[in-house]
Design an enzyme around this catalytic site. Structure first.
Site, PDB file in Angstrom:
ATOM      1  N   SER A  93       1.087  -1.238   0.205  1.00 44.66           N
ATOM      2  CA  SER A  93       0.196  -0.089  -0.198  1.00 44.66           C
ATOM      3  C   SER A  93       0.995   1.024  -0.188  1.00 44.66           C
ATOM      4  CB  SER A  93      -1.440  -0.406   1.246  1.00 44.66           C
ATOM      5  OG  SER A  93      -2.077  -0.406   0.516  1.00 44.66           O
ATOM      6  N   LYS A  96       0.236   3.204  -2.593  1.00 45.48           N
ATOM      7  CA  LYS A  96      -1.104   4.693  -2.969  1.00 45.48           C
ATOM      8  C   LYS A  96      -0.021   6.527  -2.321  1.00 45.48           C
ATOM      9  CE  LYS A  96      -4.975   1.491  -0.790  1.00 45.48           C
ATOM     10  NZ  LYS A  96      -4.477   0.417  -0.267  1.00 45.48           N
ATOM     11  N   SER A 153      -6.174   2.930   3.974  1.00 42.84           N
ATOM     12  CA  SER A 153      -6.098   2.049   3.235  1.00 42.84           C
ATOM     13  C   SER A 153      -6.799   1.615   1.835  1.00 42.84           C
ATOM     14  CB  SER A 153      -4.333   1.533   3.591  1.00 42.84           C
ATOM     15  OG  SER A 153      -3.494   0.296   2.909  1.00 42.84           O
TER      16      SER A 153
END
Length: 458
Positions: A93, A96, A153
């Site tokens: 993640s 991101k 997330s």
């Protein structure tokens, strides 16, 4: 991010139950956050003993149980510590962060507003792993979705934002890769906006490639540096300890970042809370292990740490603490040149067609470098470049740029010299000379040249 592609049904139910019990005890001693937790697989490949940790000569480096790591100072980009920093690895993640940067940039450029309403599409609604359970057709603001992405997330919120910006996730991925190249992230490649493995994306929206998303620790730090410098308001989102996404939600989204300084007052997080820590992004998949990109500020110095491939969730924060402690305990950001400083060898520069024939100049900005604590006073060199007199024509205003000065500092053991270039600016106005003044100045110049020539004959 939680990867669920390989979990069996029965195992998934059991592990979900275990995760619920654990998080019930940890998250503020309240119920589960809205974000789902569906994975508890642990990788066992991280090993510090086989990888060299590079720091500054004479300063002991910590042992790190990670696959890769790096520590940089944000304003200079100076690398203070590195461990296998250029191997492309799954970032989970932390991917991101690029989505966050692009969305924030769209807002900054006026192409998007925080209160714009986004309609959720099928791709976002079918996203798995960490999510806020968006349904196709749901409507939420850019700000709410951004918080769900940055704090919780949430994969579904991330995809919804990507599709709002670029029309489709794959169009957005093109923007991600183009932005990475512009930033100099030469060893990174994105296949989606979330960091999920290709197999865990909704089947109809999987890209036509056999590649996966990869980033190096150095590239992650580079990206974090761009966020810190271009969007310093990122902390408005990353420091949120929790956020209630919908008024009807029983429980809030809880920040996956255990190291937030504000967590020092939370019973189950205070062992991880770190002074000055204000961001930035966690990540986890089976392939990536546990990852964390952290940002922390102390005494005016911002450090960016990246930890990739930790074996457990707590370990990524414990290893990050070692990395940041190394930076804050051994280095400081020191101003070596004050703003509006004179150069001893260049206090004035010549001006053409001005009432005055030269103008005083000073540096525009201060210059700071990262220097080892308790070390010798840094020896700084500089090189000035000035606009030629024939090009520097009056009138001039106070503060006009007339050249640049590049300052250089190389500390023993650091992998590269630090450089910073600042403008040379005028300290006063210079008005244009009238024709009468220019006429007699020309006559004076003529006779000066003439007498000089005659003198040279004898």
């Amino acid at each position: 991010m939680k990867d669920t592609g390989k979990l069996k049904k029965k195992s998934g139910i059991l592990k979900k139950s275990i995760a619920i019990v654990v998080l019930f005890n940890m998250m503020y001693m309240t119920a589960l956050p809205v974000v789902s937790v569906l994975d508890s697989h642990v990788i066992t490949s991280a090993a510090a003993s086989t990888t060299e940790i590079v720091g500054t000569a004479g300063i002991k480096t910590p042992e790190l149980a990670l696959s890769s790591a790096i520590l940089i100072e944000a304003s200079t980009g100076q690398v203070l510590l590195s461990m296998n920093p250029d191997e492309a690895l799954p970032p989970a993640s932390m991917t991101k962060m690029m989505t966050e940067y692009i969305v924030a940039e769209e807002v900054k450029q006026g192409r998007l507003k925080w209160d714009d309403v986004v309609t959720v599409g099928k791709n976002a609604a079918e996203s798995v792993g960490s999510r806020i359970f968006l349904a196709e057709g749901d409507k939420h603001t850019v700000r709410d979705l951004y918080i769900a992405m940055a704090v919780g997330s949430a994969n579904d919120a991330t995809v919804a934002l990507a599709e709002r910006v670029a029309g489709s996730e794959q169009n957005f991925v093109e923007m991600m890769n183009e932005t990475a190249q512009r930033m100099g992230m030469k060893d990174s490649y994105f296949i989606n906006a979330t960091g999920l493995d290709k197999a865990d994306m909704p089947k109809a929206y999987q890209p036509d490639t056999d590649r996966e998303t990869v980033m190096t620790a150095r590239d992650v730090a580079t990206l974090a540096g761009y966020i810190v410098r271009d969007h310093p308001d990122y902390t408005e989102f990353t420091t949120l300890q929790n956020y209630k996404f919908r008024p009807t939600d029983k429980d809030p989204i809880v920040n996956w970042n255990w190291m937030l300084e504000a967590n020092k007052n939370i019973t189950n997080f205070k062992a991880y809370a770190y002074e000055g820590l204000n961001g930035m992004k966690t990540g986890h998949t089976n392939a990536a292990g546990y990852c964390f990109a952290g940002t922390a500020v102390r005494d005016g110095m911002t450090l960016i740490s990246v930890a990739m491939g930790a074996d457990t969730e707590p370990a990524r924060f414990k290893e990050t603490r070692k990395i940041l402690d190394y930076g804050f305990e051994n280095f400081k950001l020191q101003q070596v040149v004050a703003p509006k400083a004179e150069l001893a060898e260049l206090k004035t520069v010549p001006v053409t067609k001005g009432k005055e024939t030269e103008v005083p100049v000073v540096t525009k900005d201060a210059v700071s470098f990262v220097v080892p604590k308790n070390g010798a006073e840094p020896q700084i060199t500089h090189t000035a470049k000035v606009t030629s007199a024939s090009e520097l024509l009056a009138p001039l205003k106070q503060g006009d740029k007339v050249g640049t000065v590049t300052y250089t500092y190389k500390a023993k053991g650091m992998d590269q010299p630090q450089e910073k270039t600042v403008d040379l600016i005028t300290t006063t106005n210079v008005e244009e000379a009238g024709w009468f003044r220019m006429f007699f100045r020309a006559i004076g110049g003529f006779f000066a040249d003439l007498f000089g020539s005659i003198k040279n004959l004898f």
